[in-house]
Structures are given as C-alpha cells and as structure tokens.
Design a protein around this motif. Sequence first.
Motif: not given
Length: 439
Positions: A186, A215, A268
């Motif tokens: 991420d 991302r 995330l």
Amino acid sequence: MKVLVINGSPKGKNSVTYQTIRFLQRKFPKDEFEVIHAGAQIHALEQDMWVVKEGVRNAQVILFAYPVYAFTVPSQLHRFMTLMKEGNVDVSGRYMMQITTSKHFYDVTAHRYIEDNCRDMGMRILRGFSADMNDLLTKKGQLEVITYWNYTKHIILEETSPFEREPDRTPLNEKNRKYRVVIVTDCAEKNSRLRRMIVDFRKELPFESHVVNLRNFDFQGGCVGCFHCAADGTCVYQDGFDALLRKIQKADSIVYAFSIKDHSMGTLFKTYDDRQFCNGHRAVTAGKPTAYLIDGEFSQEKNLQMILEAKSQMGRNFLAGIATNEGVGADSPAFCADKLAYALTHRITVNENFYGVGGRKIFRDLVFEMQGMMQADHRFYKKNGLYDFPWKKMNIILFMRLVGGLLKHPLTKDKVQPKITEGMLAPYEKIITGNPLKE
C-alpha cells in the motif's frame, strides 16, 4: 557446524524430544554435537556450571531441545536459564535454535520464553522447530526436520559471510521466470523508505517479481459479513476484487510490504484481508512461502508479530523472512530475498505450531457443523483430508483403553508403568539405528 545441545527434558536420554537430536546426529555426521542433559542433571549444574561454560566456548550454535510443559518449558529448563544468567555464562553473539515436541498446545509461548531469555543474553535468534510427539515416526516429519536443519545452516552461512557473496544485480526484465513472486503493498508515492525496501528486495531476488499496489484498486467497501460467498466463493461487491485476488494467488510466493500504522498493517491492508473471506476458511495458497517488508519498529509490535505468524500458520505458508528498517539486528530486504529464494527452490513448507494446529481444528469443527451453508469450504475440507477427527483413529483409542485398564488394576500397574517409556522409545530406536530416511 559445532552445536551445543541443551536437553531440557527431565527424562534425559529417554526423552522423545532427544530422539530428534539423535536422528540429526545420524543424518548430519559432519556436524559436531555436544549434549548436556540439563533437565536430568539440574541439581549437579546448580553446584557447578563449568561444563556449560566449556561447551559454550566451543559452540557456534546452542540448541535447546525440550518437551512443552504447561504453556512453557519444564521447570528444570526454567531453572537452567536462571543459572545461565546468574552464572554470567557468556553466550553473546552465539546463535540459538530450539526443537520441541508436544501436541502443539501453546508451543508458541514456550518458544517465546526461550527466545526472550536468549535475547536478554545477547544471542542471535533463529526460528525454532515445533514437532508433534509422533512426527519423527513419519517420512513427512523426518523430511521436515531435515529441511529445517538445512535451512537454518543456510541462514547461518549467509549471515556469517555476507561479503563473500556477490549481490544479484540482474536487471528485473532478465530475472529467472521459474518462480513468480507478487509483492502486495500500500506504498504511497511519498514513502521513500518503504519504496527503497521494495527496490532492494527485487534487486536481490533472483526470480521474476511484480508489484500490486492496493492504492491503485478502487475498493467499493470492506467485507460486510453477508455470506454471499459461502456457497460458491463469489463476493457481493462487483468491483473486481475477486479477479485481482485470484491473479495474486496464482503466484508462487506472495510478499507483503507496508508501513506500520496504529499498531497494524493499516486500514487498506485490513480491507484487503477482510475481503479475502471470499476464500472462506480455505487455505488456497497452502505450500507457498511468504515474506514481509516492514517500514517501522516491528520489534516493538508484539500483537502484530503474533498476527503475522498466525496468518502464515493458518494459510500454511512458510514464513521465509521479515525485513525491517530498524537498523542493527534487523533483517535487510536483500537477506530476506535470499531466504525466500532458498525457500522457493527447496520447496520448504510450514512447520505447524499452536497457531496453525489449534486454528485449523477450530475451523474444521466449524465447517463440518455448518457444511450446509459453507458448501465451498466443505468441499475443500473433504477433498484435502482436513476432517481429521479423533474418531477416525479408533485403533489408538482402543489401545489406550487397554493401557489405561492395566494401569488402573493393582495387579498389573507396577509391571506396566516401567514399560511405558520403553514402549514410547522403541519405534524411534528402530528409525535412528536402522536405515534413516535418505537426505
């Protein structure tokens, strides 16, 4: 390699754990083993630790071998660790290993106890080996301990002679394509520390690698626990995560690269993990080694350490390495890449401990009970022989009833009890003194 074995079992030479040491001595005759039966000789050692100090002076590696007693080590080995500290036995800089036998009930806390005490004394920590009491009687168990020994020797060689090996600087587009590694991250554009770790890892890794940055994926949301995926593994979201996950899972190894956030891998990555529930309770990547590249003070994150180890155990993925940028004492990305490459080429599989065995049995019972709804899980568990319920071992159950009856009866108790240890060791003696499994 010169190894000082500290046998922590109060049974000494009659310990089941010690049979694994005898097996290794037979399998690796070029390695020098010196054995101190610390558990059986603890009272003598309380009077004089000279033999230990002499043994340490000549050893490259100190190997602790013991059964797991009540969440940790036997009291005799516990006392021995205290004597080492009180006696100022100089083990700083020495490598430590450990081999245990148990039914995997909290073997993790026993291993952590030894690691923490060895760290107090300035030792270099190597991952331990946790075996079931009967593993050495099987070819699979023998292969696992041989693989562990070879892997550990490889680590020691690489750590002690890092400048004798030329670093791999093969361009990424010319890497060996025998194995494919996916790095899931991420990493933000501005995170130069994590980005540098990924670059260094990929440079040293001799195999083809690809980066998947979370991302760049537009998650519609986190898992909502709707069980839409229970029957066929398809997620209720239509954002394409299922397809992305299947592509990642086709790799021969998955590496995770992240910065520690709020004592975790970050939101995330948590979304990524939760959405993997479309796999249900199926270890679909079992047998594939994994590794981590971590930006942050991982040594201070005890809960995160447990989570990552448990994830590899439950996924049945060998945890080849964890690289951090903490500085002195931390694995570098390059060394982590070397260990992962070794794990891939030698097909190293996970050595199960309490996290793997305990978690798997919980899921086994859950899936069996809810098989009507968790149909994909149920099919997977049946196909892979994961329904290993005790009632399938009726011959052992009946034999133990017979032994229990003999121990209970006053006329046979005194005759049977001395034979128990002899009977337990007899199968090991046949393996060790007979024809051990070829390397």
